[in-house]
Design a protein around this motif. Structure first.
Motif, mmCIF file in Angstrom:
data_model
loop_
_atom_site.group_PDB
_atom_site.id
_atom_site.type_symbol
_atom_site.label_atom_id
_atom_site.label_comp_id
_atom_site.label_asym_id
_atom_site.label_seq_id
_atom_site.Cartn_x
_atom_site.Cartn_y
_atom_site.Cartn_z
ATOM 1 N N GLU A 35 -33.366 0.972 22.153
ATOM 2 C CA GLU A 35 -32.722 -0.318 22.378
ATOM 3 C C GLU A 35 -32.971 -0.772 23.806
ATOM 4 O O GLU A 35 -33.105 0.049 24.722
ATOM 5 C CB GLU A 35 -31.221 -0.208 22.111
ATOM 6 N N ILE A 36 -33.052 -2.074 23.984
ATOM 7 C CA ILE A 36 -33.244 -2.656 25.308
ATOM 8 C C ILE A 36 -31.883 -2.794 25.963
ATOM 9 O O ILE A 36 -30.960 -3.383 25.385
ATOM 10 C CB ILE A 36 -33.954 -4.009 25.206
ATOM 11 N N LYS A 37 -31.767 -2.251 27.143
ATOM 12 C CA LYS A 37 -30.492 -2.292 27.859
ATOM 13 C C LYS A 37 -30.279 -3.698 28.426
ATOM 14 O O LYS A 37 -31.189 -4.283 29.000
ATOM 15 C CB LYS A 37 -30.494 -1.277 28.991
ATOM 16 N N MET A 38 -29.103 -4.216 28.245
ATOM 17 C CA MET A 38 -28.762 -5.474 28.879
ATOM 18 C C MET A 38 -28.745 -5.248 30.392
ATOM 19 O O MET A 38 -28.068 -4.339 30.887
ATOM 20 C CB MET A 38 -27.401 -5.968 28.404
ATOM 21 N N GLY A 39 -29.559 -6.032 31.120
ATOM 22 C CA GLY A 39 -29.734 -5.829 32.550
ATOM 23 C C GLY A 39 -31.027 -5.123 32.883
ATOM 24 O O GLY A 39 -31.307 -4.857 34.055
ATOM 25 N N ILE A 76 -31.404 -18.182 23.732
ATOM 26 C CA ILE A 76 -31.663 -18.265 22.288
ATOM 27 C C ILE A 76 -31.309 -16.950 21.622
ATOM 28 O O ILE A 76 -30.670 -16.909 20.557
ATOM 29 C CB ILE A 76 -33.128 -18.639 22.033
ATOM 30 N N LEU A 77 -31.720 -15.840 22.238
ATOM 31 C CA LEU A 77 -31.394 -14.544 21.662
ATOM 32 C C LEU A 77 -29.887 -14.310 21.645
ATOM 33 O O LEU A 77 -29.347 -13.751 20.683
ATOM 34 C CB LEU A 77 -32.084 -13.437 22.473
ATOM 35 N N SER A 78 -29.216 -14.732 22.680
ATOM 36 C CA SER A 78 -27.751 -14.595 22.710
ATOM 37 C C SER A 78 -27.114 -15.400 21.589
ATOM 38 O O SER A 78 -26.146 -14.968 20.945
ATOM 39 C CB SER A 78 -27.212 -15.054 24.071
ATOM 40 N N THR A 79 -27.640 -16.588 21.326
ATOM 41 C CA THR A 79 -27.096 -17.418 20.250
ATOM 42 C C THR A 79 -27.346 -16.775 18.882
ATOM 43 O O THR A 79 -26.467 -16.765 18.013
ATOM 44 C CB THR A 79 -27.730 -18.811 20.288
ATOM 45 N N LEU A 80 -28.570 -16.213 18.713
ATOM 46 C CA LEU A 80 -28.881 -15.584 17.434
ATOM 47 C C LEU A 80 -27.976 -14.376 17.173
ATOM 48 O O LEU A 80 -27.564 -14.122 16.037
ATOM 49 C CB LEU A 80 -30.358 -15.157 17.408
ATOM 50 N N LYS A 81 -27.672 -13.614 18.224
ATOM 51 C CA LYS A 81 -26.833 -12.426 18.042
ATOM 52 C C LYS A 81 -25.342 -12.745 18.111
ATOM 53 O O LYS A 81 -24.499 -11.900 17.829
ATOM 54 C CB LYS A 81 -27.193 -11.386 19.103
ATOM 55 N N GLY A 82 -24.998 -13.917 18.523
ATOM 56 C CA GLY A 82 -23.593 -14.299 18.580
ATOM 57 C C GLY A 82 -22.833 -13.627 19.705
ATOM 58 O O GLY A 82 -21.625 -13.416 19.609
ATOM 59 N N TRP A 83 -23.528 -13.261 20.784
ATOM 60 C CA TRP A 83 -22.841 -12.644 21.907
ATOM 61 C C TRP A 83 -21.971 -13.669 22.622
ATOM 62 O O TRP A 83 -22.356 -14.830 22.769
ATOM 63 C CB TRP A 83 -23.856 -12.078 22.916
ATOM 64 N N LYS A 84 -20.939 -13.181 23.104
ATOM 65 C CA LYS A 84 -20.101 -14.019 23.953
ATOM 66 C C LYS A 84 -20.525 -13.848 25.407
ATOM 67 O O LYS A 84 -21.154 -12.877 25.775
ATOM 68 C CB LYS A 84 -18.624 -13.650 23.789
ATOM 69 N N TYR A 85 -20.150 -14.794 26.224
ATOM 70 C CA TYR A 85 -20.538 -14.757 27.624
ATOM 71 C C TYR A 85 -20.005 -13.488 28.281
ATOM 72 O O TYR A 85 -18.846 -13.141 28.154
ATOM 73 C CB TYR A 85 -19.997 -15.987 28.352
ATOM 74 N N GLY A 86 -20.912 -12.744 28.963
ATOM 75 C CA GLY A 86 -20.514 -11.562 29.680
ATOM 76 C C GLY A 86 -20.540 -10.293 28.862
ATOM 77 O O GLY A 86 -20.186 -9.224 29.366
ATOM 78 N N PHE A 87 -20.891 -10.336 27.602
ATOM 79 C CA PHE A 87 -20.934 -9.143 26.762
ATOM 80 C C PHE A 87 -22.204 -8.364 27.084
ATOM 81 O O PHE A 87 -23.308 -8.853 26.872
ATOM 82 C CB PHE A 87 -20.904 -9.548 25.292
ATOM 83 N N ASN A 88 -22.081 -7.184 27.596
ATOM 84 C CA ASN A 88 -23.204 -6.407 28.077
ATOM 85 C C ASN A 88 -23.449 -5.196 27.184
ATOM 86 O O ASN A 88 -23.168 -4.061 27.547
ATOM 87 C CB ASN A 88 -22.969 -5.937 29.512
ATOM 88 N N SER A 89 -23.946 -5.404 26.023
ATOM 89 C CA SER A 89 -24.277 -4.303 25.112
ATOM 90 C C SER A 89 -25.792 -4.270 24.921
ATOM 91 O O SER A 89 -26.461 -5.298 25.032
ATOM 92 C CB SER A 89 -23.578 -4.486 23.768
ATOM 93 N N PRO A 90 -26.368 -3.115 24.659
ATOM 94 C CA PRO A 90 -27.810 -3.045 24.387
ATOM 95 C C PRO A 90 -28.156 -3.778 23.078
ATOM 96 O O PRO A 90 -27.298 -3.992 22.238
ATOM 97 C CB PRO A 90 -28.075 -1.555 24.294
ATOM 98 N N PHE A 91 -29.433 -4.148 22.942
ATOM 99 C CA PHE A 91 -29.858 -4.893 21.754
ATOM 100 C C PHE A 91 -31.247 -4.428 21.352
ATOM 101 O O PHE A 91 -31.989 -3.859 22.154
ATOM 102 C CB PHE A 91 -29.856 -6.403 22.017
ATOM 103 N N LYS A 92 -31.593 -4.697 20.113
ATOM 104 C CA LYS A 92 -32.916 -4.406 19.578
ATOM 105 C C LYS A 92 -33.649 -5.713 19.323
ATOM 106 O O LYS A 92 -33.138 -6.582 18.635
ATOM 107 C CB LYS A 92 -32.812 -3.605 18.281
#
Length: 378
Positions: A35-39, A76-92
Motif C-alpha cells: 500500500e502507498i503510505k499517505m505522505g 480526484i483520488l480522495s473523492t473516489l475513495k471518499g476520504w474526509k479532509y485530514g484522513f491519513n490512511s494508506p491506500f492502494k
C-alpha cells in the motif's frame, strides 16, 4: 521482526521510475500487494508524467516534480475513495509513469509502390522510406486508447500502427504537393513538415504527436531510372558536333596507339587530316565553324562548237532522235540526195533559237529544191 515492522515494510515511502531503456513509453510501478503510505514521496522526473489509476479509473495526473502525497494534492483520488479532509490512511492505487520524451529511432517505408501521376513522365510508381519521431502529449488518452493494463508499453507495440498510418497518408501528400518527380528531392523537407502536421492532428485522439517526419529517399522503378540516366547522358553531351569531334580525337589516339593495324593506320591518317584542317581553321579564323554547304553552280549553256570558217555555216541534222553533223551546205545537199534530209527534218545552226524543220528555213530552200522528185510509179 515485530508485527509493526512487517506492517511498516508493506507501506511504500518513495514512488519513482529510473528508465534504463530507450523504447519504453509507459511503465507501471510494481505494487506487489503493498500500500502507498499517505505522505509518501512521488518523484516525477523531466520527460515523465505520473498517472494514478484507482479501480480502473484514471484519477490524478502529475507533471515533473517532487510531491508529498496528501489528500490535498490527490483531489480526484480522495473523492473516489471518499476520504474526509485530514484522513491519513494508506491506500492502494496503480501508478503509471508515461515517458514524454521524443522517440527518434522509429523508421517507416513503403512495402508496395505508391502510384503517382506526373506531368512529365505520366503515371509512375515510387517507393519511399525515412524516419520519424513520436511523443506522448496526452498521457490519459494514451492509457485509455492504447495501453490499457499493459505493465510495460514499448514503442514496438505502436510502431507498426504508426507506420501504416504514415504510408497511407504519403501518397496523398505527394499527389497534392504539385511537385514534379525530378524536383521531389528539393521539396522533401516541406512535404515532411506537412505530413507531420497531418499525422499529429489525426493521432491527437490517442495522445501522440509526430514532431518530426523525415523523407530520406524517393525512388522509382529500374526502367524509369534507365530512362532518366539516358536523359542525363544526353544533357551531359550538350553540343553533338563538339561531342563528335571529341570522339574522333579519341579514335585517332587509339589508332595511333596501334600503328601495326591497316585499319588503324587508315583511320589515323584520315582523322589526322580532318583534325589538322580543323586546327588550321581554328588558328586562322578564331573558333572553328562548320563550313556552309556548297551551293550548286548555275547551269551553264551547252558549249558551242568551234566557230565555222568564214562563209561556211555549220548545220546539224536530227535523224531518229540523234544529232548528226555538223554539215556545211554541200554536206546538207549530199544528205538530201541520200534521203536523210527532207522538208520535215529538224535542223539547227548557231544563231537559231531552236530546232526547226528544214522546209521552214529559207536558207535551205535551194538545198531541198536540188533534190529530184521521186520517180513516178511504174
Amino acid at each position: 521482526m515485530g508485527l509493526m515492522d512487517k506492517l511498516r515494510g508493506e507501506l511504500i515511502d518513495i514512488i519513482e521510475w529510473l528508465d534504463d531503456s530507450r523504447d519504453t513509453m509507459v511503465w507501471r510501478f510494481p505494487r506487489y500487494q503493498n500500500e502507498i503510505k499517505m505522505g509518501a514521496k512521488l518523484v516525477v522526473r523531466e520527460s515523465q508524467t505520473a498517472v494514478f489509476v484507482n479501480e480502473g479509473k484514471i484519477a490524478d495526473v502529475f507533471p515533473p516534480g517532487t510531491y508529498t502525497l496528501e489528500t490535498r494534492n490527490l483531489p480526484i483520488l480522495s473523492t473516489l475513495k471518499g476520504w474526509k479532509y485530514g484522513f491519513n490512511s494508506p491506500f492502494k492505487a496503480e501508478v503509471y509513469f508515461v515517458n514524454t520524451r521524443q522517440f527518434t529511432d522509429m523508421k517507416w517505408g513503403t512495402q508496395n509502390p505508391v502510384i503517382l501521376r506526373d506531368a512529365e513522365f505520366g503515371v509512375v510508381r515510387v517507393r519511399a522510406f525515412g524516419a520519424f519521431a513520436a511523443r506522448v502529449v496526452d498521457a490519459s488518452r494514451l492509457l485509455r486508447e492504447l495501453v490499457g493494463t499493459d505493465p510495460q508499453f514499448r514503442t514496438e507495440e505502436v510502431q507498426e500502427y504508426l507506420r501504416q498510418l504514415m504510408v497511407g497518408r504519403l501518397g496523398g501528400a505527394l499527389a497534392t504537393a504539385g511537385v514534379p518527380l525530378l524536383d521531389l528531392a528539393a521539396h522533401q523537407d516541406a512535404i515532411g513538415r506537412r505530413l507531420a502536421a497531418v499525422l499529429t492532428e489525426e493521432l491527437a485522439e490517442v495522445g501522440i504527436a509526430i514532431p518530426k517526419f523525415v523523407i530520406e529517399n524517393v525512388s522509382v522503378p529500374p526502367e524509369v531510372e534507365q530512362a532518366l540516366d539516358k536523359r542525363t547522358s544526353m544533357g551531359a553531351v550538350g553540343d553533338l558536333d563538339r561531342y563528335t569531334r571529341f570522339q574522333a580525337a579519341n579514335a585517332m589516339e587509339a589508332a595511333a596507339n596501334n600503328p601495326g593495324g591497316e585499319a588503324g593506320a587508315g583511320i589515323g591518317l584520315g582523322l589526322g587530316m580532318a583534325m589538322g584542317q580543323q586546327m588550321a581553321r581554328s588558328m586562322g579564323g578564331g573558333a572553328a565553324t562548320q563550313p556552309a554547304p556548297a551551293q550548286p553552280a548555275p547551269a551553264q549553256p551547252a558549249a558551242a562548237e568551234p566557230p565555222p570558217l568564214p562563209g561556211q555555216a555549220q548545220w546539224y541534222v536530227g535523224v531518229g532522235g540523234q544529232r548528226q553533223g555538223p554539215y556545211d551546205l554541200g554536206g546538207l545537199a549530199e544528205q538530201a540526195s541520200a534521203g536523210a534530209l527532207a522538208a520535215d527534218t529538224l535542223v539547227w545552226r548557231a544563231g537559231m533559237a531552236q530546232w526547226q524543220p528544214a522546209g521552214q528555213v529559207p536558207e535551205l530552200a535551194p538545198v531541198l529544191a536540188s533534190v529530184p522528185p521521186p520517180l513516178p510509179p511504174q
